[in-house]
Structures are given as structure tokens and as C-alpha cells.
Design a protein around this motif. Structure first.
Motif, PDB file in Angstrom:
ATOM      1  N   LYS A  27      76.862 -39.755 -24.296  1.00  0.00           N
ATOM      2  CA  LYS A  27      77.851 -38.762 -24.735  1.00  0.00           C
ATOM      3  C   LYS A  27      78.315 -37.892 -23.580  1.00  0.00           C
ATOM      4  O   LYS A  27      79.444 -37.386 -23.579  1.00  0.00           O
ATOM      5  N   GLU A  28      77.465 -37.695 -22.606  1.00  0.00           N
ATOM      6  CA  GLU A  28      77.803 -36.869 -21.441  1.00  0.00           C
ATOM      7  C   GLU A  28      78.349 -37.722 -20.294  1.00  0.00           C
ATOM      8  O   GLU A  28      78.475 -37.232 -19.168  1.00  0.00           O
ATOM      9  N   LYS A  73      69.768 -31.253 -19.705  1.00  0.00           N
ATOM     10  CA  LYS A  73      70.349 -29.902 -19.772  1.00  0.00           C
ATOM     11  C   LYS A  73      70.697 -29.356 -18.392  1.00  0.00           C
ATOM     12  O   LYS A  73      71.710 -28.675 -18.215  1.00  0.00           O
ATOM     13  N   LYS A 110      78.163 -35.126 -14.367  1.00  0.00           N
ATOM     14  CA  LYS A 110      77.674 -36.267 -15.128  1.00  0.00           C
ATOM     15  C   LYS A 110      76.188 -36.487 -14.831  1.00  0.00           C
ATOM     16  O   LYS A 110      75.822 -36.693 -13.675  1.00  0.00           O
TER      17      LYS A 110
END
Length: 413
Positions: free
Chosen positions: A283-284, A319, A324
Motif C-alpha cells: 500500500k505504501e 512507520k 517508499k
């Protein structure tokens, strides 16, 4: 609070230095008094000996012919005592030195000093004028070459006790200041934790309240109500997770860990966790790479707790990644240990803070305590679980170049 603490430390330091200065002053003063007492005892003994010698004219009869040569006029001249005079002098000196408690080796001489000063400048030499009723001036001199060492030995007990007390005082002072600084740091971290916890718990509570208000509106469609109910459920789960994390730490502090150990293949656990975790990384637009190189990955431990540890390390890596995320997991064997490394491309941790990140409530300073969500308890939990498994956890990090957390667990033999 920090300013008050610094003022208190400065004031306490000045007070301690003043006390040490006074202590040294009184020790030196005591040594000076001891030396004065010694000098007085020697002077009194000399005075008594001189009186006894001068009252005995027969013993002084050989002094008149001494130093009558013109070339010695005005100079000191040692008088050679005969056996009888020497024995008499020895007897008197020994008696009065013992009487006045002067227990120190000495040498003596009788000198004629018509034009010379009655006393030399040496602090170890004492003189007493003799007046046997003969022409010229005579002086009995005693030399105590070991006087300084004697004074020091007499003060040895005072010196040792003073040094020990000073060292104890400095040690207690240092421990007190260190405890004060640590307590101040803990208080600051606790305050940050409470503020952060309030923020973290308020967010789901506020979202739940908004969703409930939206559902209660008569105009809300069934589709919107289902959507709002989903939000309530999601935020409730989030709130529950935060509370459980706090309770886990509380249980660790109060009663320790209750391990349900079994033989585990850590590679299988890693594959299970990375499979589900890769979704969050994707997702990131990030990467999650695994290099499971350990030839032996069998350990003895608690499956749930070790899974939580690995999940926590991966969650932190995600986190704190910059841009990316690029996360790498590697395993290997070092001796009888299984080594797991979790590497990220995050902001990194300054060397001065690396030893603190495993402490409760501590979070790496970044200018905004809410920038990264969390309570500062995750790594504390990780360290306690790993240590309960007789392992270790360390970090290797360079600011701006990411971090590598190195976990070591004993292999199952």
C-alpha cells in the motif's frame, strides 16, 4: 522544571565543594595543631635537660677551652662531649623525651654560638640555650629528621577517615544527582506519554462519536449507516488494541511474562508474518525482502510473544521509513544463537539515543511527538520478551541511513 533542577544541582554542587573545602581546612588545621603540640613537648623537654645540665658545673667544666682558637671566633663550633658528659646528656634526654611522650628518633649536639643565630631555619631542628656560667654562648640542639613523617603517621587515622568520608559523600552526591536527572527525564517522558496517549485515544473516540452522530440523523441512508457502523467497528478495534498494549506493559511490570514455550521454526513464523505484512508495505509502494539464510532456525519459545516481537519490529520499520519503505529481513547463525535482522531505510537514530529507545515511554526526539503514532512502549515490550527468552536485542543505526535491529535467540538443542 528543568531550570529548577539545574539550579538545585548547581547549588548542591557549590555546597558540597564548600563542605569539602572546610573539611580540608580543618584537617590541615589539625595537622598544624599536632605539630605545635610536638614542638611544645620537645621545647619543654629541652628546657628541662638544659636546666639540669647547667646546674651541673662539673659536667660543663670541659666546655671553656672549646673554640678558643681565633680562627673560630664568631662561628659555630661543635663541642665534643666526653663519655661522662655524653652519658649524662643521653640519660636526661631519654628521660624527658619519654616523660613528654616524644617517641621519635633524634640526634643532638652542643654548640658554641657567640655571634651566630640561636636557631637555624630547619623545622626539624630545635635549640635551647645553655648558660653554665662560662664565657661564650652555648646551645643544645636536637634534630628530628623523621618529624614530618611522624606528624603524618600521627594524623593517619584522621586522614584515612576523612578521605573515606569524602569519597562516600561524593558517591552519595553523585548517585543522588544521577537519580534526580533520571527522575527528571522519566517525568518528562511520562508527561509526553500521557499527552501522546490522550491524543491516540481521543482520535478513535472522536471518530466513533462522529459516526454515531451521523447514524442518528434521520436523513442517513442504509448504505451510509453500514459505512458508519464499519467505521465504529474499526475505531473500536483500534481503541481496544491500544488499551491491550497498555495492559500488556502493565502486566510485564507487575508480574512478568508467563511463557508458553514450545519448539518453533522461526522461519515458518517469519513467512506467516511477512505474507500478511507485505500487504501494508505494498500500500505504501514499498518493498519487503527476506533472506532466510540460517541453517538452523529451531528455537524454544512462546509462539504468540515472538510473533508479537517480529510484528512490532516490522511495524516500526514501516512507520519510520522515509519515502517508499524498503524493509529487509535476514537470518543467520552465530555460534549457538539464531540471529534475526530487520533493516529499514528510515530516518535513523542518533548514537546518543540508541541506548534509550528500549526504555519505557522513550521516543526518539523528532520535534513532534505525534508525528509517528505510538506510546513509546513497543520496544520496551520487545526487549522484555526477548530477555525472557534468554536472548538479546540491539540496534545499529546511522541518522539519515536507516536502522537495523538485531535480535538473537538461543537455538533449541
Amino acid at each position: 522544571m528543568v531550570k529548577k533542577t539545574n539550579v538545585l544541582i548547581a547549588f548542591a554542587t557549590i555546597t558540597l565543594l564548600a563542605l569539602l573545602g572546610l573539611q580540608f581546612y580543618y584537617v590541615i588545621k589539625a595537622a598544624s595543631i599536632k605539630e605545635e603540640q610536638f614542638n611544645e613537648s620537645v621545647s619543654m623537654a629541652l628546657c628541662k635537660v638544659a636546666d639540669m645540665m647547667c646546674n651541673d658545673m662539673e659536667n660543663c667544666s670541659g666546655w671553656e677551652s672549646c673554640c678558643m682558637n681565633p680562627e673560630h671566633k664568631g662561628e659555630e663550633c661543635n663541642i665534643s662531649l666526653n663519655e661522662e658528659q655524653k652519658a649524662r646528656m643521653d640519660s636526661l634526654l631519654n628521660y624527658y623525651m619519654e616523660y613528654y611522650h616524644v617517641d621519635l628518633d633524634y640526634s643532638y649536639e652542643v654548640i658554641r654560638t657567640d655571634n651566630s643565630p640561636p636557631m637555624p631555619g630547619e623545622s626539624t631542628v630545635f635549640g635551647q640555650k645553655l648558660n653554665p656560667g662560662l664565657p661564650g654562648e652555648y646551645q643544645l640542639r636536637l634534630d628530628f629528621p623523621g618529624k614530618d613523617q611522624f606528624i603524618l603517621s600521627e594524623m593517619k587515622g584522621v586522614f584515612i577517615s576523612t578521605i573515606l568520608l569524602i569519597l562516600a559523600l561524593i558517591a552519595i552526591f553523585s548517585m543522588t544527582i544521577n537519580a534526580l536527572i533520571k527522575n527528571n527525564a522519566t517525568l518528562k517522558r511520562t508527561t509526553d506519554f500521557v499527552n501522546n496517549m490522550t491524543h491516540e485515544l481521543n482520535t478513535p473516540i472522536a471518530n466513533i462519536a462522529l459516526a454515531v452522530s451521523a447514524i442518528q440523523k434521520p436523513t442517513a441512508s442504509d448504505e451510509r449507516k453500514v459505512s458508519y457502523a464499519s467505521i465504529i467497528k474499526s475505531e473500536n478495534e483500534r481503541l481496544k488494541l491500544q488499551v491491550e498494549r497498555l495492559l500488556d506493559i502493565s502486566r510485564l511490570e507487575s508480574s512478568g511474562l508467563c511463557l508458553r514455550t514450545e519448539t518453533l521454526d522461526l522461519h515458518l513464523i517469519l513467512q506467516e508474518i511477512t505474507t500478511s505484512f507485505s500487504i501494508a508495505v505494498t500500500k505504501e509502494n514499498g518493498q519487503l525482502n527476506s533472506e532466510l539464510n540460517a541453517k538452523n532456525s529451531i528455537v524454544h519459545g512462546d509462539r504468540v510473544l515472538l510473533s508479537n516481537v517480529i510484528s512490532n519490529l516490522l511495524d516500526n520499520a514501516l512507520k519510520y521509513s522515509s519515502g517508499k519503505p524498503v524493509i529487509k529481513i535476514t537470518t543467520g547463525n552465530t555460534g549457538n544463537m539464531l540471529e534475526l535482522r530487520v533493516t529499514d531505510n528510515g530516518r535513523g537514530i542518533p548514537e546518543s539515543e540508541q541506548r534509550l529507545i528500549f526504555e519505557k515511554y522513550y521516543r526518539v526526539s523528532d520535534g513532534d511527538v505525534h508525528d509517528i503514532k505510538g506510546f513509546g512502549l513497543g520496544l520496551t515490550y520487545v526487549r522484555k520478551v526477548v530477555e525472557a527468552h534468554l536472548g538479546s536485542i540491539t540496534v545499529d543505526s546511522t541518522p539519515g541511513k536507516g536502522s537495523t535491529f538485531i535480535l538473537k535467540l538461543p537455538l533449541s538443542v
